[in-house]
Design an enzyme around this catalytic site. Structure first.
Site, mmCIF file in Angstrom:
data_model
loop_
_atom_site.group_PDB
_atom_site.id
_atom_site.type_symbol
_atom_site.label_atom_id
_atom_site.label_comp_id
_atom_site.label_asym_id
_atom_site.label_seq_id
_atom_site.Cartn_x
_atom_site.Cartn_y
_atom_site.Cartn_z
ATOM 1 N N GLU A 1 -15.595 2.765 9.705
ATOM 2 C CA GLU A 1 -16.101 3.768 10.634
ATOM 3 C C GLU A 1 -16.054 5.177 10.052
ATOM 4 O O GLU A 1 -15.116 5.548 9.350
ATOM 5 C CB GLU A 1 -15.266 3.763 11.922
ATOM 6 C CG GLU A 1 -15.334 2.461 12.699
ATOM 7 C CD GLU A 1 -14.510 2.491 13.970
ATOM 8 O OE1 GLU A 1 -14.442 1.445 14.647
ATOM 9 O OE2 GLU A 1 -13.920 3.559 14.292
ATOM 10 N N TYR B 1 -9.431 -10.902 10.203
ATOM 11 C CA TYR B 1 -9.575 -11.574 8.915
ATOM 12 C C TYR B 1 -9.578 -13.094 9.045
ATOM 13 O O TYR B 1 -10.127 -13.795 8.201
ATOM 14 C CB TYR B 1 -8.465 -11.126 7.959
ATOM 15 C CG TYR B 1 -8.589 -9.689 7.534
ATOM 16 C CD1 TYR B 1 -9.719 -9.225 6.858
ATOM 17 C CD2 TYR B 1 -7.585 -8.771 7.810
ATOM 18 C CE1 TYR B 1 -9.845 -7.908 6.472
ATOM 19 C CE2 TYR B 1 -7.698 -7.444 7.423
ATOM 20 C CZ TYR B 1 -8.824 -7.017 6.755
ATOM 21 O OH TYR B 1 -8.948 -5.709 6.375
ATOM 22 N N TYR C 1 -10.459 5.882 20.085
ATOM 23 C CA TYR C 1 -11.474 5.242 19.250
ATOM 24 C C TYR C 1 -11.431 3.717 19.318
ATOM 25 O O TYR C 1 -12.189 3.049 18.615
ATOM 26 C CB TYR C 1 -11.374 5.773 17.815
ATOM 27 C CG TYR C 1 -11.801 7.223 17.786
ATOM 28 C CD1 TYR C 1 -13.112 7.582 17.523
ATOM 29 C CD2 TYR C 1 -10.907 8.228 18.135
ATOM 30 C CE1 TYR C 1 -13.521 8.907 17.571
ATOM 31 C CE2 TYR C 1 -11.306 9.549 18.190
ATOM 32 C CZ TYR C 1 -12.610 9.881 17.906
ATOM 33 O OH TYR C 1 -13.018 11.191 17.979
ATOM 34 N N HIS D 1 -1.359 0.103 5.697
ATOM 35 C CA HIS D 1 -1.937 0.967 6.726
ATOM 36 C C HIS D 1 -1.043 2.163 7.059
ATOM 37 O O HIS D 1 -0.870 2.527 8.217
ATOM 38 C CB HIS D 1 -2.245 0.169 8.000
ATOM 39 C CG HIS D 1 -3.307 -0.868 7.827
ATOM 40 N ND1 HIS D 1 -3.886 -1.516 8.899
ATOM 41 C CD2 HIS D 1 -3.887 -1.399 6.719
ATOM 42 C CE1 HIS D 1 -4.784 -2.390 8.456
ATOM 43 N NE2 HIS D 1 -4.789 -2.331 7.125
ATOM 44 N N GLN E 1 0.817 -1.210 0.000
ATOM 45 C CA GLN E 1 0.000 0.000 0.000
ATOM 46 C C GLN E 1 0.855 1.265 0.000
ATOM 47 O O GLN E 1 0.330 2.364 0.071
ATOM 48 C CB GLN E 1 -0.930 0.002 1.218
ATOM 49 C CG GLN E 1 -1.942 -1.125 1.221
ATOM 50 C CD GLN E 1 -2.761 -1.194 2.502
ATOM 51 O OE1 GLN E 1 -2.724 -0.305 3.342
ATOM 52 N NE2 GLN E 1 -3.495 -2.284 2.672
#
Length: 387
Positions: free
Chosen positions: A261, A282, A271, A168, A99
């Protein structure tokens, strides 16, 4: 349900502006809210170019030039008033893979034109021993003739831990409406527990001065250098970050298997990730739901199945008056725009606008039209205009 399904369209070369023959039309039928159906919205979609793994788009305020980052490390620019392509040089070396790569781009709204203006960029950089982490740099953008150059690009912020994972990063950038602060999302880097450990800045949203130093008034300012950056924590992978018209910051983040979210971001709030989530791991391992831990801030909306958010825009234009003031979300799994309405601390999804492909980014043009980028190789830049 919604919505408008686009017919198949021809691929066009990068930077080639669409003619009327490349346009497709659709009508979005908004799902009912409290038993009453909202009015439908008709729009036209024009393909404006094809790119290699586009990740973020932003108009330079005061211009009609849109800048687009490609994950492999290049930036493109198009003068949307003429269709002219501008080459952009001066990009940093990025750790491309997974990513990671070149990420977000942001500008100060108080600066106009394309001559010596401030530019912020985020990207993934390599560390020692096959480790990686996100950084944000600030430089100067200048455009002359058919080209633009970024100069004096200095790293002003880094994720405090580099890891061997390649996902991430988050690294979304948003500037506060008063242009006093820089907010950056810092993902958990697929490491989970650091999001609850404020001796690092993974799994957080940080609040900085425009030069990258910790801002005065941050909740953990007395606890050390990294802690002094943190505004909120317990986040997983925030890929949408934006200010509502009333000045309130909101985020949009990926859950695990379920539990995406939409959060009202508040000072010092936790959070809950990875202690709680409305999804599961997963591999099927359960995670306690948010409702089991009252000390954690709960989402204004949670999605299972996921929408897989790519970006967040609070629409403020006049081209689509029915959308004014509302958050519009780029959806990867949702393959389109997810339209939400906010009422105080609560929010409701009221529509989905189906574009038949994974949507990575969303931006508002100076005339109020909406611009989208598709995800992946051959991802198209799309202009959405009222029909």
């Amino acid at each position: 349900m919604t919505i408008s399904k686009l017919a198949p369209t021809l691929l066009i070369p990068a930077f080639a502006l669409a003619s009327c023959g490349n346009a497709t039309s659709g009508e979005s039928i908004v799902q009912s809210v409290d038993g009453e159906a909202a009015a439908s919205v008709a729009y036209t979609v024009n393909e404006m170019g094809e790119f290699n793994e586009p990740w973020a788009i932003a108009f330079a305020p005061g211009t009609r030039t849109i800048f687009l980052t490609e994950k492999s490390g290049t930036m493109r620019a198009i003068d949307t008033s003429t269709g002219a392509a501008l080459e952009v040089t001066g990009m940093p070396e990025v750790a491309y893979g997974g990513q990671g790569g070149l990420g977000d781009v942001a500008f100060l709204a108080s600066e106009n034109g394309l001559d010596s203006r401030t530019i912020y960029l985020s990207w993934a950089e390599a560390g020692e021993g096959d480790t990686y982490g996100a950084v944000v740099g600030r430089g100067t953008l200048s455009c002359q003739g058919s080209g633009c150059a970024v100069s004096d690009l200095d790293v002003i912020w880094r994720q405090s831990l580099k890891t061997g994972k390649r996902g991430h990063y988050s690294h979304r950038i948003v500037i506060s409406p008063d242009e006093q602060h820089l907010f950056i999302s810092s993902g958990d880097r697929q490491e989970l527990e650091p999001a609850q450990d404020n001796t690092n800045n993974l799994g957080t949203i940080v609040r900085l001065n425009l030069d990258g130093t910790p801002a005065e008034g941050n909740p953990f300012a007395d606890e050390g250098e990294v802690q002094a950056e943190i505004w909120s924590y317990g986040h997983r992978n925030v890929l949408g970050l934006g200010f509502a018209p009333n000045g309130q910051l909101w985020d949009l983040e990926h859950g695990p298997a379920g539990g995406d979210e939409f959060n009202k971001v508040e000072r010092a709030a936790n959070y809950g990730w990875p202690a709680v989530s409305d999804g599961e791991h997963y591999n099927g391992d359960p995670i306690p739901d948010h409702k089991t831990r009252a000390e954690f801030k709960t989402a204004a909306i949670g999605w299972t199945p996921v929408i897989a958010p790519g970006d967040l825009l609070f629409y403020t234009g006049d081209a689509f008056p029915a959308w004014k003031g509302d958050p519009l979300m780029a959806g990867l799994a949702a393959q389109g725009i997810v339209h939400v309405e906010i009422d105080g601390d609560t929010a409701t999804e009221i529509a989905r606008h189906d574009f038949g492909n994974r949507i990575r980014g969303i931006e508002q043009g100076p005339d109020g039209n909406i611009w989208l980028i598709e995800d992946g190789e051959g991802g198209k830049l799309l202009k959405v205009s009222p029909e």
